[in-house]
Design a protein around this motif. Structure first.
Motif, PDB file in Angstrom:
ATOM      1  N   THR A  58      -2.796   5.243  11.679  1.00 61.13           N
ATOM      2  CA  THR A  58      -3.901   6.213  11.440  1.00 61.13           C
ATOM      3  C   THR A  58      -3.730   6.715  10.266  1.00 61.13           C
ATOM      4  OG1 THR A  58      -3.716   6.949  13.803  1.00 61.13           O
ATOM      5  CG2 THR A  58      -4.427   8.634  12.173  1.00 61.13           C
ATOM      6  N   PRO A  59      -2.819   6.979   9.249  1.00 60.17           N
ATOM      7  CA  PRO A  59      -2.842   7.505   8.095  1.00 60.17           C
ATOM      8  C   PRO A  59      -3.339   6.226   7.202  1.00 60.17           C
ATOM      9  CG  PRO A  59      -0.585   6.966   8.676  1.00 60.17           C
ATOM     10  CD  PRO A  59      -1.345   7.020   9.810  1.00 60.17           C
ATOM     11  N   VAL A  60      -3.147   4.886   7.540  1.00 59.39           N
ATOM     12  CA  VAL A  60      -3.791   3.818   6.671  1.00 59.39           C
ATOM     13  C   VAL A  60      -5.301   3.952   6.876  1.00 59.39           C
ATOM     14  CG1 VAL A  60      -4.003   1.294   6.672  1.00 59.39           C
ATOM     15  CG2 VAL A  60      -1.768   2.229   7.244  1.00 59.39           C
ATOM     16  N   ARG A  61      -5.977   4.214   7.920  1.00 57.78           N
ATOM     17  CA  ARG A  61      -7.073   4.232   8.046  1.00 57.78           C
ATOM     18  C   ARG A  61      -7.783   5.364   7.282  1.00 57.78           C
ATOM     19  NH1 ARG A  61      -6.224   4.082  13.895  1.00 57.78           N
ATOM     20  NH2 ARG A  61      -6.137   1.917  14.507  1.00 57.78           N
ATOM     21  N   GLU A  62      -7.126   6.662   7.217  1.00 60.90           N
ATOM     22  CA  GLU A  62      -7.415   7.749   6.320  1.00 60.90           C
ATOM     23  C   GLU A  62      -7.445   7.239   4.823  1.00 60.90           C
ATOM     24  OE1 GLU A  62      -5.315  11.496   6.958  1.00 60.90           O
ATOM     25  OE2 GLU A  62      -4.852  10.811   9.170  1.00 60.90           O
ATOM     26  N   ALA A  63      -6.538   6.633   4.236  1.00 58.92           N
ATOM     27  CA  ALA A  63      -6.353   6.172   3.098  1.00 58.92           C
ATOM     28  C   ALA A  63      -7.468   5.246   2.672  1.00 58.92           C
ATOM     29  CB  ALA A  63      -4.832   5.544   2.775  1.00 58.92           C
ATOM     30  N   LEU A  64      -7.549   4.285   3.565  1.00 53.51           N
ATOM     31  CA  LEU A  64      -8.589   2.976   3.200  1.00 53.51           C
ATOM     32  C   LEU A  64      -9.921   3.822   3.103  1.00 53.51           C
ATOM     33  CD1 LEU A  64      -7.469   0.173   5.594  1.00 53.51           C
ATOM     34  CD2 LEU A  64      -7.306   0.249   3.204  1.00 53.51           C
ATOM     35  N   LEU A  65     -10.329   4.819   4.072  1.00 52.15           N
ATOM     36  CA  LEU A  65     -11.656   5.399   3.824  1.00 52.15           C
ATOM     37  C   LEU A  65     -11.785   6.350   2.488  1.00 52.15           C
ATOM     38  CD1 LEU A  65     -12.023   7.041   7.524  1.00 52.15           C
ATOM     39  CD2 LEU A  65     -13.565   5.206   6.512  1.00 52.15           C
ATOM     40  N   LYS A  66     -10.843   6.712   2.066  1.00 52.03           N
ATOM     41  CA  LYS A  66     -10.745   7.344   0.758  1.00 52.03           C
ATOM     42  C   LYS A  66     -11.128   6.442  -0.347  1.00 52.03           C
ATOM     43  CE  LYS A  66      -8.282  10.847  -2.023  1.00 52.03           C
ATOM     44  NZ  LYS A  66      -7.176  11.323  -2.146  1.00 52.03           N
ATOM     45  N   LEU A  67     -10.384   5.230  -0.315  1.00 53.48           N
ATOM     46  CA  LEU A  67     -10.478   4.139  -1.358  1.00 53.48           C
ATOM     47  C   LEU A  67     -11.776   3.447  -1.112  1.00 53.48           C
ATOM     48  CD1 LEU A  67      -6.870   2.950  -0.975  1.00 53.48           C
ATOM     49  CD2 LEU A  67      -7.756   3.912  -2.770  1.00 53.48           C
ATOM     50  N   GLU A  68     -12.329   3.530  -0.163  1.00 56.09           N
ATOM     51  CA  GLU A  68     -13.543   2.890  -0.068  1.00 56.09           C
ATOM     52  C   GLU A  68     -14.899   3.941  -0.717  1.00 56.09           C
ATOM     53  OE1 GLU A  68     -16.410   0.736   3.217  1.00 56.09           O
ATOM     54  OE2 GLU A  68     -15.686   2.535   3.850  1.00 56.09           O
ATOM     55  N   VAL A  69     -14.670   5.152  -0.646  1.00 56.94           N
ATOM     56  CA  VAL A  69     -15.425   6.092  -1.247  1.00 56.94           C
ATOM     57  C   VAL A  69     -15.203   6.004  -2.729  1.00 56.94           C
ATOM     58  CG1 VAL A  69     -15.999   8.732  -1.633  1.00 56.94           C
ATOM     59  CG2 VAL A  69     -15.402   7.674   0.694  1.00 56.94           C
ATOM     60  N   GLU A  70     -14.089   5.669  -3.294  1.00 59.10           N
ATOM     61  CA  GLU A  70     -13.848   5.542  -4.811  1.00 59.10           C
ATOM     62  C   GLU A  70     -14.426   4.235  -5.193  1.00 59.10           C
ATOM     63  OE1 GLU A  70     -10.021   6.373  -5.600  1.00 59.10           O
ATOM     64  OE2 GLU A  70      -9.891   8.311  -4.770  1.00 59.10           O
ATOM     65  N   GLY A  71     -14.969   3.340  -4.358  1.00 59.97           N
ATOM     66  CA  GLY A  71     -15.408   2.082  -4.788  1.00 59.97           C
ATOM     67  C   GLY A  71     -14.409   0.688  -5.143  1.00 59.97           C
TER      68      GLY A  71
END
Length: 227
Positions: A58-71
């Motif tokens: 679950t926290p992995v998914r949260e982190a990945l979503l944030k990193l996708e926003v950052e490009g």
């Protein structure tokens, strides 16, 4: 006279709180992307990342979503996250923005305060020390810091915040250049020394020329067009 009471025992120090799991995953992935341990084209899976950091998915998914926003990554459902390579357009955009900001900033920073000159000397010495240690990621951070100090001392807070938004992209490109062209470490230090000398002399035109030559080389080096 009764003896003085014994001092109360000191309270035990509060244990250091660990950052939230998602923040730990975010830092783990981002640092690896910026220093190119995760290179462009690498496919990351939730399971591998969860195991590496010691957390659930679950926290992995949260982190990945944030990193996708950052490009930095692109998510592919049921497959994982692809680390995005630095594109030619991104290189051109970053160099163009750096030239606009840094040439203006170095002219505003001249005549330089004793504080700025001392700080640039300190960062330059740190860069020399890190170069001797062979730590490319740390050298890239020091390189970026040298330029950021000039921008910061130009006295324009909005411009400084704009420049800080380029931080991650600059660091990633910087490591790529140093890995592909190790000789650039010494050349960067030489060019920073020339820039500092011009600033120290109060020669804004010469300092701006140094900035243009130095920053313009990033584009051709990252794209592999020249050494």
């Amino acid at each position: 006279m009764p003896p003085a009471p014994a001092p109360a025992p000191a309270a035990p120090a509060a244990p250091l709180k660990r950052p939230p799991a998602a923040d730990r995953v975010y830092s783990h992935i981002k640092e690896a992307v910026l220093d190119r341990r995760f290179e462009g084209g690498t496919l990351l899976t939730e399971g591998e990342l969860a195991e590496a950091v010691g957390v659930s998915r679950t926290p992995v998914r949260e982190a990945l979503l944030k990193l996708e926003v950052e490009g930095l990554i692109k998510l592919y459902p049921k497959k994982g996250a692809l680390v995005l390579a630095v594109s030619a357009q991104e290189i051109a955009d970053v160099v163009e923005t750096r030239l606009l900001v840094e040439e203006f900033a170095v002219r505003k920073a001249v005549p330089a305060s004793a504080r700025l000159i001392a700080r640039l000397e300190e960062v330059l010495e740190e860069q020399r020390r890190l170069a001797e240690d062979g730590d490319l990621a740390a050298v890239a951070v020091a390189d970026r810091c040298f330029h950021a100090e000039i921008v910061r001392h130009a006295g324009n807070e909005i411009l400084s915040k704009l420049y800080d938004q380029l931080r991650d992209r600059q660091l990633r490109m910087g490591v790529a250049v140093l890995e592909a062209h190790p000789d650039r470490i010494a050349k960067n230090i030489t060019e920073h020394t020339e820039m500092l000398d011009a600033i120290r002399r109060g020669d804004a035109d010469a300092a701006a020329q140094c900035v243009r030559r130095h920053v313009s080389r990033v584009k051709v080096l990252v794209r592999g067009e020249a050494r």
